[in-house]
Write a protein that holds these residues in place. Structure first.
Motif: not given
Length: 521
Positions: A93-98
């Motif tokens: 669960i990481s918050h990049a990349p999108f």
């Protein structure tokens, strides 16, 4: 002239070697060691560390602060423990990349019971832009590992289906680019969709790409495999390592509270793999409580399609009945809930699901489902997930290190959020003597630095970065408990990050010298 000179303390340098007496100098963000007479050394500031241990800053290899720290940059629950660097992006669960802000916000929504929300509308997309958020804006250093969930969302989407050949090639390109922008490897959380939908072969291919750039594989393993055998989830991780050549790191590794099998089976799996020539390590936390988002206990099919699908399932009578049958009884019986935001639900903070259900006059499953709807999925949970009788064997094992897995919100967070590292010094070293102090400090400093590949942190040595903890070995202690978790430790009186004092005489100085530690730079 030095900026800081720390005198009269016992230096335990992080290597596992016995302590020695010396002065520690700080010039800019760099350390120097001074033996013998230091009366001729000039310094802007002198800290008398008589009776104290001076050691490297602690490195936490499992942090859920990747969003919350942006809103609370002083990060008191962790920096007051002596933590100066954290690995974020764990559990897949990481918050990049999108690709779009919409996809990023959907993912934050799905994940909100585990990592919370950022203080502003998330305005980054790439790994590089995300890491820029941390430079000189937070109290500690941040290292980033790429989760396989955003990789899957990028190329496959939110659904439970195999990747095509073209999508597989696209995912490998995402891994390559993320690591070129500073990520330290690949993480998985194989109980958290959509990353949980990745089969073993897909993870092997992604790991090959990460390994080619010097990365590690950091894994929360696939619990559903336990139906095939007690150790099957971890055997899958070792298979990925053998086939891809990537170093394997098993996170929050411990024997479950149920006590099925022996803890020696778990430790033997790691030892046998290392004897085989594999590069395998693990971390463990130091309390018997687990902690996560309560949605982890809901079946994967209800999340097949993203957060909107889960909300629809919670509203649909047929889906609710099916989920009520499939949800784990232990998940409903033995878990306390926290992080309620609606005023009418504040009364449920820190209570068992069964007690909440009785208060609401509902069955436990129905109470949980309704609360998830009312709280927009963002409920966190604490439960008895570890065998306390065997925990010391994991904490003291030569292949293991310490990591908090801390969730930093709610009125009743897991007590490890406030006490994971000091309890090692107070209980596992001083009181119970499961570890010698130099080895305990190695497990919290140079060993995690070595695991990640940080080249100049985790050891007090000339030329290394000035991340430093000064603590009283006789008094260091935590009072954080499950029933009363919000307590800062005592006895950790000074913490220095990148040469700046962040904790001064036990109080936060307000300094924000942290930075993103990018692989290859």
């Amino acid at each position: 002239m030095l900026d800081i000179l720390i005198t009269n303390g016992q230096v335990v340098d992080g290597t596992g070697s016995a302590g020695y007496y010396a002065a520690v100098g700080v010039q800019g963000d760099t350390v120097s060691i001074h033996r013998g007479d230091t009366s001729h050394i000039e310094a802007t500031r002198v800290i008398d560390a008589t009776g104290y241990v001076v050691c490297p800053g602690f490195i936490d290899l499992h942090s859920h602060a990747g969003l919350t720290i942006l809103g609370e940059p002083h990060h008191d629950p962790k920096v007051r423990q002596g933590v100066t660097t954290e690995l974020m992006g764990i559990d897949g669960i990481s918050h990049a990349p999108f690709k779009t802000q919409e996809e990023l916000h959907r993912y934050i929504w799905l994940d909100s019971g585990l990592n919370g929300y950022p203080p502003m509308p998330a305005d980054w997309l790439s790994v590089a832009d995300y890491l820029d958020k941390f430079d000189n804006t937070v109290a500690i250093n941040v290292a980033y590992i790429l989760g396989n969930s955003p990789v899957r969302i990028w190329s496959v989407g939110w659904n439970d289906r195999p990747a095509t050949a073209d999508e597989m090639a696209d995912m490998k390109a995402v891994v390559r680019e993320a690591m070129e922008e500073g990520a330290w490897g690949l993480s998985t959380g194989l109980d958290y969709p959509p990353g949980a939908y990745a089969p073993t072969d897909e993870l092997v291919e992604l790991s090959e790409t990460a390994a080619s750039l010097g990365g590690i594989y950091h894994t929360h393993t696939r619990a559903s495999l336990r139906a095939q055998g007690l150790l099957a989830p971890w055997e899958e991780a070792l298979e990925i390592g053998r086939r891809s050549g990537i170093p394997i790191h098993l996170t929050h590794y411990r024997q479950s509270e149920q006590g099925v099998g022996s803890h020696l089976d778990y430790l033997g799996l790691v030892e046998n793999a290392r004897d085989e020539g594999m590069d395998v390590t693990f971390d463990c936390y130091t309390y018997p409580y687990s902690g996560t988002t309560i949605t982890i206990g809901l079946p994967h099919w209800a999340k097949d399609g993203g957060p909107e699908r889960l909300m629809a399932a919670l509203l649909d009578p047929h889906d609710r009945a099916r989920m009520a049958v499939e949800v784990s009884r232990d998940r409903l019986r033995d878990n306390w809930l926290t992080n309620f935001t609606q005023p009418q639900n504040k009364q449920y903070e820190g209570r068992l699901i069964t007690d909440i259900a009785e208060m609401r006059g509902q069955e436990p499953a129905d109470a949980l489902f309704d609360l998830l709807l009312e709280e927009n999925l963002g409920i966190s949970t604490v439960g008895l997930g570890t065998n306390a009788q065997t925990l010391h064997a994991f904490v003291s094992h030569p292949a293991g290190m310490i990591a908090s897995d801390a969730i930093l919100f709610g009125e009743y967070p897991n007590p490890r959020t406030y006490g994971c590292f000091p309890i090692v010094l107070a209980e596992f070293v001083r009181a119970e003597k499961h570890l010698r102090l130099p080895e305990a400090i190695r497990k919290m400093t140079s060993f995690p630095a070595q695991r990640l590949g940080l080249p100049d942190r985790g050891i007090l040595r000339d030329g290394f970065k000035a991340d430093i903890v000064i603590f009283d070995p006789a008094t260091v202690k935590t009072h954080a408990t499950r029933e009363d978790p919000h307590h800062y430790p005592v006895g950790i009186d000074w913490v220095i990050v990148n040469g700046e004092v962040v904790i001064e005489d036990g109080e936060n100085s307000g300094a924000l010298p942290g930075r993103a530690l990018r692989r290859g730079r």
